[in-house]
Design an enzyme around this catalytic site. Sequence first.
Site, short mmCIF file in Angstrom:
data_model
loop_
_atom_site.label_atom_id
_atom_site.label_comp_id
_atom_site.label_asym_id
_atom_site.label_seq_id
_atom_site.Cartn_x
_atom_site.Cartn_y
_atom_site.Cartn_z
CG MET A 185 7.48 0.60 -0.84
SD MET A 185 6.97 0.46 0.85
CE MET A 185 5.40 -0.37 0.68
N GLY A 242 0.87 -2.28 -12.65
CA GLY A 242 0.55 -0.92 -12.18
C GLY A 242 1.81 -0.07 -12.09
CG HIS A 243 4.87 -0.98 -9.21
ND1 HIS A 243 4.60 -2.24 -8.72
CD2 HIS A 243 4.81 -0.14 -8.15
CE1 HIS A 243 4.38 -2.16 -7.42
NE2 HIS A 243 4.49 -0.90 -7.04
N GLY A 255 0.57 6.25 -8.43
CA GLY A 255 -0.65 5.63 -8.93
C GLY A 255 -1.89 6.15 -8.21
CD GLN A 261 1.62 6.35 -1.57
OE1 GLN A 261 1.93 5.71 -0.59
NE2 GLN A 261 1.92 5.94 -2.79
CB VAL A 311 -2.89 -1.15 -13.92
CG1 VAL A 311 -2.88 -2.31 -14.90
CG2 VAL A 311 -2.19 0.06 -14.54
CB SER A 371 -2.21 -4.65 -4.78
OG SER A 371 -1.56 -4.66 -3.52
NE ARG A 375 -0.33 -3.78 1.24
CZ ARG A 375 0.41 -3.73 2.33
NH1 ARG A 375 0.51 -4.77 3.11
NH2 ARG A 375 1.04 -2.62 2.66
#
Length: 313
Positions: free
Chosen positions: A32, A38-39, A152, A158, A181, A190, A192
Site C-alpha cells: 500500500m 520491510g517492503h 511479510g 494476513q 524487518v 511499519s 504507520r
Amino acid sequence: MTARRVTTVAELRELGARARHESRRVGLVPTMGALHEGHLANVRLASEVSDLVVVSIFVNPRQFDRADDLEAYPRDLEGDEAALAALGDAAPQIVFVPEIGEVYPGEPAVTVTVSRLTDRLCGATRPGHFDGVATVVTKLLNMVAPDVAVFGRKDFQQLQVIRHLVRDLNLPVEILAAPTVRERDGVAMSSRNRRLAADEREAAHALPRALREAVTVARGERAAGRSLDPDLLRGAATAILEAALGVEIDYVEVLDPNTLAPPDGTRRGEAGESESPEQLLVAVAAHVGPVRLIDNVVVGDPDDEDALLATRD
Ligand code: PAF
C-alpha cells in the site's frame, strides 16, 4: 534502474503475457506504498526468485475499518519509486499504481471471505478488514498472474489468510513469506511508524520487549525440560505491555501458528505420547498514540527468535 509505472490492468497483462511467453518468472510484491525496509526486503526476495518483478502500490479502501485511518494512511509515490530504484539490481521492473476505478470498476458484487483464521487477532477488532485484504489480493493475483507473490511475516494473520485463500481457491501462485524487518531497537518496520511522535516511538518499544520476554520465558521452560504453557507466555508478554506508559493493549494472543486457533494441549506424538506444541505464535497489538501497532514472534522458530533477541530498547 527506474521501474516502469503502469496504471492500467490492460498494460500490466500485456507485459506479463510477454514475460511468460519468454519463459520469465513473474513475481508480485503487493503493497500500500509508504515503503520501508520491510517492503524492500520483500522486493529483494521477489527479485531473487523471479525475472520480472511487479510491485503494486494501492491503498485499498476496502480493508480499512475506519475512515480516519484510511485518510491518515501515508502516501508518498515519488519517495516509493526512488526507494525502489535505489535497489539497483534488485529493483522491480514494474510499479503498478492503479486508480481506484481500475481496481473497483463498479459497485462490488463480490467479496472474498476467508471464514476460518479471521475470527481472532486483528479479525476480531477490525471487522471486515480481512474481507478487504482477501478481495484485493485475489484481484491483484488475477491482474498480475504472478508465479510467486511475497508477503511479510510481520502481518502473520494476513500471511496465513492468503496462504489458505490460495490453497482453497487453487490459485496458481506460490506464496513466499519474508522475515519481519526490525529497527535496531526491535520495533518492527511499519508504514504507520511514520505517524509516531518521539515519545510514542519510545513507547512502541514495549511491543518487541513483550515478545522478547515471551521468548526468554519459553527458552527457560525448554531448558528446564518443561513443555510450553501458552498461558505462561501470554502472561509474560501482557505484564510488559501493561507496565508500559502510553500503550493501550488491543490483544495478546498465543496461538497455533498454522491454524491461528488456541493450541491443542492434547496433541499426541506419533507414538501416542503427550507432546507440547513445537511452535507457538505470540501476537500482540496495541494502540500507541494515533496508531495501532502489531507484532509477533513464532516461539520455537529459531530464526524468528534469534532475530528478535538480537534487538535492544
Ligand atoms: O499488507 C499490505 O500492505 C496490504 O494488506 C496488502 C497485502 C497490500 C493488500 O492491500
